[in-house]
Design a protein around this motif. Structure first.
Motif, PDB file in Angstrom:
ATOM      1  N   THR A 130       1.223  16.771 -13.320  1.00  0.00           N
ATOM      2  CA  THR A 130       0.038  16.302 -12.608  1.00  0.00           C
ATOM      3  C   THR A 130       0.336  14.955 -11.964  1.00  0.00           C
ATOM      4  O   THR A 130       0.981  14.105 -12.570  1.00  0.00           O
ATOM      5  N   SER A 131      -0.117  14.766 -10.719  1.00  0.00           N
ATOM      6  CA  SER A 131       0.100  13.472 -10.068  1.00  0.00           C
ATOM      7  C   SER A 131      -0.800  12.423 -10.717  1.00  0.00           C
ATOM      8  O   SER A 131      -1.829  12.745 -11.318  1.00  0.00           O
ATOM      9  N   ILE A 132      -0.414  11.165 -10.567  1.00  0.00           N
ATOM     10  CA  ILE A 132      -1.187  10.078 -11.180  1.00  0.00           C
ATOM     11  C   ILE A 132      -2.594  10.017 -10.584  1.00  0.00           C
ATOM     12  O   ILE A 132      -3.577   9.823 -11.312  1.00  0.00           O
TER      13      ILE A 132
ATOM     14  N   ILE B 112       0.837  -1.201   0.000  1.00  0.00           N
ATOM     15  CA  ILE B 112       0.000   0.000   0.000  1.00  0.00           C
ATOM     16  C   ILE B 112       0.873   1.253   0.000  1.00  0.00           C
ATOM     17  O   ILE B 112       0.583   2.226  -0.696  1.00  0.00           O
ATOM     18  N   ARG B 113       1.963   1.241   0.766  1.00  0.00           N
ATOM     19  CA  ARG B 113       2.873   2.393   0.795  1.00  0.00           C
ATOM     20  C   ARG B 113       3.481   2.633  -0.588  1.00  0.00           C
ATOM     21  O   ARG B 113       3.526   3.764  -1.075  1.00  0.00           O
ATOM     22  N   ALA B 114       3.945   1.552  -1.220  1.00  0.00           N
ATOM     23  CA  ALA B 114       4.562   1.677  -2.546  1.00  0.00           C
ATOM     24  C   ALA B 114       3.547   2.184  -3.569  1.00  0.00           C
ATOM     25  O   ALA B 114       3.863   3.027  -4.420  1.00  0.00           O
TER      26      ALA B 114
ATOM     27  N   VAL C 290      -5.602   3.257 -17.005  1.00  0.00           N
ATOM     28  CA  VAL C 290      -6.274   1.957 -16.869  1.00  0.00           C
ATOM     29  C   VAL C 290      -5.751   1.189 -15.658  1.00  0.00           C
ATOM     30  O   VAL C 290      -6.516   0.757 -14.788  1.00  0.00           O
ATOM     31  N   LEU C 291      -4.416   1.039 -15.588  1.00  0.00           N
ATOM     32  CA  LEU C 291      -3.827   0.331 -14.458  1.00  0.00           C
ATOM     33  C   LEU C 291      -4.085   1.090 -13.158  1.00  0.00           C
ATOM     34  O   LEU C 291      -4.407   0.490 -12.124  1.00  0.00           O
ATOM     35  N   GLY C 292      -3.972   2.407 -13.235  1.00  0.00           N
ATOM     36  CA  GLY C 292      -4.158   3.226 -12.048  1.00  0.00           C
ATOM     37  C   GLY C 292      -5.543   3.094 -11.451  1.00  0.00           C
ATOM     38  O   GLY C 292      -5.699   3.034 -10.234  1.00  0.00           O
ATOM     39  N   ARG C 293      -6.564   3.029 -12.294  1.00  0.00           N
ATOM     40  CA  ARG C 293      -7.935   2.895 -11.800  1.00  0.00           C
ATOM     41  C   ARG C 293      -8.134   1.566 -11.080  1.00  0.00           C
ATOM     42  O   ARG C 293      -8.785   1.489 -10.042  1.00  0.00           O
TER      43      ARG C 293
ATOM     44  N   TRP D  91       3.501   5.760  -5.706  1.00  0.00           N
ATOM     45  CA  TRP D  91       3.373   5.793  -7.174  1.00  0.00           C
ATOM     46  C   TRP D  91       2.269   6.770  -7.589  1.00  0.00           C
ATOM     47  O   TRP D  91       2.430   7.544  -8.517  1.00  0.00           O
ATOM     48  N   TYR D  92       1.168   6.780  -6.840  1.00  0.00           N
ATOM     49  CA  TYR D  92       0.052   7.661  -7.174  1.00  0.00           C
ATOM     50  C   TYR D  92       0.412   9.131  -7.018  1.00  0.00           C
ATOM     51  O   TYR D  92      -0.183   9.994  -7.664  1.00  0.00           O
TER      52      TYR D  92
END
Length: 436
Positions: free
Chosen positions: A22-24, A6-8, A46-49, A12-13
């Motif tokens: 802009t941040s992810i 979760i931290r990693a 897509v992966l981020g969502r 990344w976000y």
């Protein structure tokens, strides 16, 4: 293992795009509102969502709720801050909280003696470099918004240097002022700094009311002119109003006035007798008056372009006031994530001498940021005040048995100033003691 993941993921976000900065997490939220991201950001969506759902499960927040809130200019910095805090502290950041909102009173000097002011004692001031070090410390701990107040913050000769530094390190930076020192030069500097917002105090729709509360004749007309100048200059202009018995009858007139002035946001507080305000306890609104205030604000907010923020109710009784109400529909998921009163969890106060307090209205010292790091104070399990304010099982009286205590908790400051005990009952209008 889960905490490390979760931290990693949170780190990344919060990483920024090299093209649009802009941040992810912001890219995903923007794309959810059908706004077009840059080409590089597009590849992350897509992966981020998919991965975002992992964190939101712990936060109990839906992505649609994040998207609907992100139009408020203050919300996106808070979202980035939450993820930055999770990236550093993991699940602990969600359980304990991080300093999303910091009131930093950088001076106790003032050019007014308002009858309701919570700051009534003189403190020594931090040097410019000491302020910088504390801001660095706050940012590292996850601070999202720092509101510079006082006293009157514009009385400091280095105020624009401080605001500039806060902006430069990535903090959403606002300044709360009585407005009397805002001139054309000040407006020019605030625009150059790209201040995130300015908040100007207005406590009446009538000259005599505002001037009475501000304890000085001639302030009303200067403040109205100041608000107009800030709005015309394109500054994100907010107004704060403290409601008490002397001005509650002017609620609708103040709202209509602010609409005509075309301000961006309205912070609405009801009077808590701290500091100098302890001398006018007869001005405190009763529970029924506060309920009426909150309900009328819901009606105003539903039909206005002004972002109306009633504190503490949008973060306390909001979740108990009804799922169909305007403020619940707008803030419900967030307020239930924050679990009501932000004191000692998601908000804190720094005084002009570096003392750290759980709330700007509960100025009980828990440490000093000149001598200790924010992290060492905030996560110290041996500080009784922090322990008690964070654990709702310590609540007493009505708040201790109310079924909404975990999403409300009452206003700890009001309990403190009405009973002398920050764990006692807040005089709330929602009488629900069903704990079955």
């Amino acid at each position: 293992m889960i905490n490390r993941f979760i931290r990693a993921l949170a780190k990344w976000y919060t990483s920024q795009c090299s093209i649009c900065n802009t941040s992810i997490i912001e890219t995903i939220i923007i794309s959810n509102k059908e706004e077009k991201p840059c080409k590089q950001c597009k590849n992350q969506i897509v992966l981020g969502r998919i991965l975002l759902k992992t964190i939101l499960i712990f936060m109990k927040i839906k992505i649609d709720d994040l998207s609907s809130l992100s139009s408020d200019k203050e919300t996106m910095p808070l979202i980035n801050s939450i993820f930055r805090g999770i990236g550093k502290y993991g699940i602990k950041a969600i359980k304990i909280g991080i300093p999303l909102y910091v009131v930093f009173d950088i001076t106790t000097k003032c050019n007014l003696k308002c009858i309701h002011c919570y700051s009534s004692t003189y403190n020594e001031e931090l040097t410019t470099n000491e302020v910088y070090r504390i801001l660095d410390n706050l940012y590292e701990a996850g601070a999202g918004i720092v509101d510079f107040g006082g006293g009157e913050p514009l009385l400091r000769d280095d105020i624009f240097d401080i605001l500039s530094y806060s902006k430069r390190i990535g903090i959403y930076t606002s300044i709360s002022t009585n407005g009397l020192l805002i001139d054309d030069f000040c407006i020019k500097r605030l625009n150059e700094l790209k201040i995130d917002h300015i908040c100007i105090s207005l406590d009446g729709a009538k000259i005599e009311t505002h001037d009475y509360i501000r304890n000085k004749k001639g302030t009303y007309e200067k403040i109205i002119n100041c608000i107009r100048k800030c709005v015309n200059a394109g500054i994100n202009t907010q107004v704060s109003t403290v409601f008490m018995n002397s001005n509650i009858d002017e609620l609708e007139d103040i709202f209509n006035l602010l609409n005509k002035l075309h301000i961006n946001g309205w912070y609405v507080y009801d009077f808590i007798p701290a500091g100098r305000g302890s001398e006018i306890k007869d001005e405190v609104l009763n529970a029924k008056e506060r309920q009426k205030l909150f309900e009328r604000l819901q009606g105003f907010a539903a039909s206005s372009n002004i972002s109306i923020k009633p504190y503490p109710y949008s973060i306390t009784v909001n979740s108990a006031s009804g799922k169909d109400t305007f403020f619940y529909k707008k803030y419900g998921q967030f307020t239930e994530f924050f679990k009501g009163c932000l004191t000692a969890r998601w908000a804190c106060h720094v005084s002009s001498n570096g003392d750290l307090h759980p709330c700007y209205l509960i100025q009980l010292k828990i440490g000093n940021l000149k001598q200790q790091s924010f992290h060492d104070i905030w996560f110290d399990k041996n500080i009784t005040i922090l322990k008690e304010l964070r654990d709702r099982t310590y609540l007493k009286g009505v708040c201790g048995i109310c079924k909404y205590k975990d999403v409300c908790g009452g206003c700890r400051a009001r309990a403190f100033y009405s009973t002398g005990d920050y764990l006692e009952s807040d005089s709330c209008w929602i009488k629900n003691y069903d704990i079955s």
